[in-house]
Scaffold this motif. Structure first.
Motif, PDB file in Angstrom:
ATOM      1  N   UNK A 142      15.625  17.593  -7.588  1.00 25.11           N
ATOM      2  CA  UNK A 142      15.419  17.573  -5.636  1.00 25.11           C
ATOM      3  C   UNK A 142      14.015  18.893  -4.929  1.00 25.11           C
ATOM      4  N   UNK A 143      14.695  19.458  -4.790  1.00 21.48           N
ATOM      5  CA  UNK A 143      14.552  20.889  -5.285  1.00 21.48           C
ATOM      6  C   UNK A 143      12.702  20.748  -5.350  1.00 21.48           C
ATOM      7  N   UNK A 144      12.384  20.466  -6.065  1.00 17.69           N
ATOM      8  CA  UNK A 144      10.753  20.731  -6.743  1.00 17.69           C
ATOM      9  C   UNK A 144       9.803  19.279  -5.982  1.00 17.69           C
ATOM     10  N   UNK A 145      10.635  18.092  -5.687  1.00 18.37           N
ATOM     11  CA  UNK A 145      10.513  16.926  -4.713  1.00 18.37           C
ATOM     12  C   UNK A 145       9.462  17.083  -3.717  1.00 18.37           C
ATOM     13  N   UNK A 146      11.175  17.956  -3.042  1.00 18.68           N
ATOM     14  CA  UNK A 146       9.957  18.374  -1.789  1.00 18.68           C
ATOM     15  C   UNK A 146       8.999  19.397  -1.777  1.00 18.68           C
ATOM     16  N   UNK A 147       8.513  19.887  -2.462  1.00 24.91           N
ATOM     17  CA  UNK A 147       7.919  20.819  -2.501  1.00 24.91           C
ATOM     18  C   UNK A 147       6.387  20.068  -2.352  1.00 24.91           C
ATOM     19  N   UNK A 148       6.249  18.925  -3.360  1.00 23.12           N
ATOM     20  CA  UNK A 148       5.772  17.953  -3.406  1.00 23.12           C
ATOM     21  C   UNK A 148       4.161  18.086  -2.187  1.00 23.12           C
ATOM     22  N   UNK A 149       3.256  18.048  -2.251  1.00 25.44           N
ATOM     23  CA  UNK A 149       2.264  17.761  -1.193  1.00 25.44           C
ATOM     24  C   UNK A 149       1.863  16.478  -1.336  1.00 25.44           C
ATOM     25  N   UNK A 150       1.854  15.377  -0.509  1.00 25.55           N
ATOM     26  CA  UNK A 150       1.608  14.149  -1.483  1.00 25.55           C
ATOM     27  C   UNK A 150       0.611  13.769  -0.533  1.00 25.55           C
ATOM     28  N   UNK A 151      -0.298  14.733   0.381  1.00 28.88           N
ATOM     29  CA  UNK A 151      -1.704  14.341   0.642  1.00 28.88           C
ATOM     30  C   UNK A 151      -3.091  15.011  -0.164  1.00 28.88           C
ATOM     31  N   UNK A 152      -2.320  16.083  -1.575  1.00 27.97           N
ATOM     32  CA  UNK A 152      -3.285  16.222  -2.208  1.00 27.97           C
ATOM     33  C   UNK A 152      -4.043  15.254  -2.683  1.00 27.97           C
ATOM     34  N   UNK A 153      -4.780  15.402  -2.721  1.00 25.49           N
ATOM     35  CA  UNK A 153      -5.298  14.301  -3.327  1.00 25.49           C
ATOM     36  C   UNK A 153      -5.829  14.847  -5.210  1.00 25.49           C
ATOM     37  N   UNK A 154      -5.335  16.035  -5.083  1.00 28.70           N
ATOM     38  CA  UNK A 154      -5.778  16.191  -6.761  1.00 28.70           C
ATOM     39  C   UNK A 154      -4.219  15.668  -7.602  1.00 28.70           C
ATOM     40  N   UNK A 155      -3.559  15.512  -6.829  1.00 30.87           N
ATOM     41  CA  UNK A 155      -2.211  14.739  -7.137  1.00 30.87           C
ATOM     42  C   UNK A 155      -2.349  13.784  -7.125  1.00 30.87           C
TER      43      UNK A 155
ATOM     44  N   UNK B  21      -0.606   4.432   3.649  1.00 23.82           N
ATOM     45  CA  UNK B  21       0.531   4.184   3.746  1.00 23.82           C
ATOM     46  C   UNK B  21       1.434   4.609   2.742  1.00 23.82           C
ATOM     47  N   UNK B  22       1.100   4.577   1.340  1.00 23.82           N
ATOM     48  CA  UNK B  22       1.705   5.084   0.827  1.00 23.82           C
ATOM     49  C   UNK B  22       2.169   6.320   0.664  1.00 23.82           C
ATOM     50  N   UNK B  23       1.562   7.459   1.209  1.00 23.21           N
ATOM     51  CA  UNK B  23       1.445   9.335   1.838  1.00 23.21           C
ATOM     52  C   UNK B  23       2.543   8.979   3.483  1.00 23.21           C
ATOM     53  N   UNK B  24       2.605   7.588   3.872  1.00 24.98           N
ATOM     54  CA  UNK B  24       3.160   7.907   5.756  1.00 24.98           C
ATOM     55  C   UNK B  24       4.542   7.696   5.236  1.00 24.98           C
ATOM     56  N   UNK B  25       4.942   6.552   4.589  1.00 24.45           N
ATOM     57  CA  UNK B  25       5.560   6.335   3.472  1.00 24.45           C
ATOM     58  C   UNK B  25       6.479   7.354   2.577  1.00 24.45           C
ATOM     59  N   UNK B  26       6.425   8.044   1.758  1.00 27.07           N
ATOM     60  CA  UNK B  26       6.504   9.013   0.674  1.00 27.07           C
ATOM     61  C   UNK B  26       6.630  10.113   1.903  1.00 27.07           C
ATOM     62  N   UNK B  27       6.052  10.537   3.173  1.00 24.10           N
ATOM     63  CA  UNK B  27       6.045  11.782   3.730  1.00 24.10           C
ATOM     64  C   UNK B  27       7.583  11.054   4.761  1.00 24.10           C
ATOM     65  N   UNK B  28       7.985   9.984   4.938  1.00 26.11           N
ATOM     66  CA  UNK B  28       9.604   9.612   6.074  1.00 26.11           C
ATOM     67  C   UNK B  28      10.303   9.943   4.873  1.00 26.11           C
ATOM     68  N   UNK B  29       9.819   9.829   3.529  1.00 28.65           N
ATOM     69  CA  UNK B  29      11.014   9.633   2.880  1.00 28.65           C
ATOM     70  C   UNK B  29      11.539  10.914   2.657  1.00 28.65           C
TER      71      UNK B  29
END
Length: 123
Positions: free
Chosen positions: A30-43, A81-89
């Protein structure tokens, strides 16, 4: 049932992230997931690997082969929309709540540890 909450929240987040992020960028803890930058296009996955509904898939595939100009707009909207949903969660689910995490001890097989194989992972 509260002891299942943390595991289920992580599963929901991982499932959503798996729809638009590369599998190796989705962490187990969970700690690592919370650090994930869902907007980073490299990912992010390539457009054609983004998850779309079963009914849309054939239509988008056909439009891609016909080189329709609107396909890239659909993929950009879907990705946004995937990024927005991920940021929300990630913001609203209490993935780092120590009480909810501690309740996992009620069922040792559900304890979150990067080494355990009982953790759901989209690979």
């Amino acid at each position: 049932m509260a002891h299942l909450l943390h595991v289920e929240m992580l599963a929901v987040v991982r499932e959503l992230l798996g729809k638009f992020l590369k599998p190796d960028s989705i962490r187990l803890s969970a700690k690592e997931i919370l650090k994930t930058d869902v907007r980073c296009r490299d990912l992010h996955l390539m457009d054609k690997r983004l998850c779309v509904g079963q009914y849309c898939y054939s239509m988008i595939s056909k439009a891609q082969s016909e080189k329709k100009v609107w396909v890239s707009t659909v993929y950009n909207s879907l990705r946004e929309e995937y990024m927005k949903a991920a940021e929300f969660l990630l913001k609203n689910l209490r993935l780092n709540n120590s009480t909810i995490t501690s309740l996992s001890a009620l069922s040792p097989s559900l304890m979150q540890d990067d080494c355990l194989h009982s953790v759901y992972y989209l690979g």
